[in-house]
Design a protein around this motif. Structure first.
Motif: not given
Length: 313
Positions: A123-124, A156-159, A214-215, A220-221
């Motif tokens: 979803s992201e 998400l960006l960091v990972k 995506d994630g 996990s989000n």
């Protein structure tokens, strides 16, 4: 994860807040209310998700009507500003992604975790314009990347950068709320945009944005439900009712995807094709806080602290 004894005081303080919030509310939900019931419950929600469905169905209002408790709904553009509202007392309860509570708690916000939805990594995503030459995460080095600071997509960006071997300092983060970020993305002022549904689905359907990553296999989000600490301590019975009604809407949503789309289209004002795409990626099933989810939040706090994105307490 490092043993607690090896953590520096700043990290121990920030991460301890996560555990305290999670375990405190879990215990508080089993206690009777110790204050007179309020005349209304003030709920903060975002443009999408279970609280939007709850608002659209009106079942919480029906549940609270015999107690003469009204429900006031306030929409927020993103999680960080919603938690600001929770902290200053303008709302009592709300939902946000993984990162906002960590930023808020590191800043001393008085809030507690009430529960969470299942992981929803699809979803992201990091998206690029359809005409972009960027094809891999490794190509993000040196690029301008729009995101809402402190939102779920921040982690998400960091990972994603970590996976690509790119230091966070090697990109140009452009911190913008969703509406401004979309405008910057459309006019080509940024190279990529990290965003969540339904804004993600809208970018894909309306702008032809292409998903770079995506994630999935990165984050996990989870979506978290949080309450102001004072509200949680005084009105444990109302917190219990909120979670019960959210659980009912989740069950209804899983069984009625067509009606979910109809309600969300009406509530958000978004086109049906956008809502359908976003809804196909949503995860239903509210759960109480668990030790594993608290550990996941702790790992996120570790990452942000290492990058000096959250201040020392």
């Amino acid at each position: 994860m490092h043993p607690d004894s090896t953590l520096r005081p700043a990290r121990r303080r920030a991460l301890g807040l996560l555990a305290a919030g999670a375990t405190g509310i879990a215990a508080g939900l089993h206690l009777p209310a110790i204050a007179q019931a309020p005349k209304e419950i003030r709920i903060g929600y975002q443009k999408y998700g279970t609280l939007t469905l709850l608002k659209g169905r009106g079942t919480l209002e029906a549940r609270l009507a015999p107690q003469k408790i009204a429900v006031k709904w306030t929409e927020f553009p993103a999680g960080p500003v919603l938690l600001e509202g929770l902290n200053v007392g303008s709302i009592d309860f709300g939902t946000v992604g993984e990162a906002p509570p960590i930023f808020a708690q590191a800043a001393g916000a008085r809030l507690v975790y009430v529960g969470h939805e299942p992981a929803s990594p699809g979803s992201e995503a990091i998206v690029v314009p359809k005409t972009s030459s960027l094809r891999t995460l490794a190509e993000l080095r040196g690029k301008k990347i729009a995101l809402n600071k402190g939102s779920n997509v921040h982690f998400l960006l960091v990972k994603a950068l970590e996976k690509a071997g790119i230091p966070y300092s090697a990109i140009q983060p452009i911190y913008l709320p969703p509406a401004d970020a979309r405008a910057a993305f459309e006019r080509g002022s940024v190279d990529a945009w990290v965003i969540w549904d339904p804004f993600l689905a809208a970018a894909e359907q309306q702008l032809g944005a292409r998903v770079l990553a995506d994630g999935r296999n990165l984050v996990s989000n989870h979506q978290f439900y949080l309450a102001a600490r004072g509200f949680a301590e005084k009105h444990a019975d109302l917190n219990r009712i909120l979670i019960e009604e959210i659980a009912k809407v989740d069950e209804w949503g899983k069984a009625n995807p067509g009606e979910v789309s109809t309600i969300l289209t009406a509530q958000t004002g978004l086109p049906k094709n956008v809502v359908d795409l976003a809804a196909s990626r949503y995860a239903y099933g509210v759960k109480p806080m668990s030790a594993e989810v608290v550990r996941e939040q702790q790992r996120i706090a570790d990452a942000f602290h290492a990058l000096k994105l959250i201040p020392k307490p």
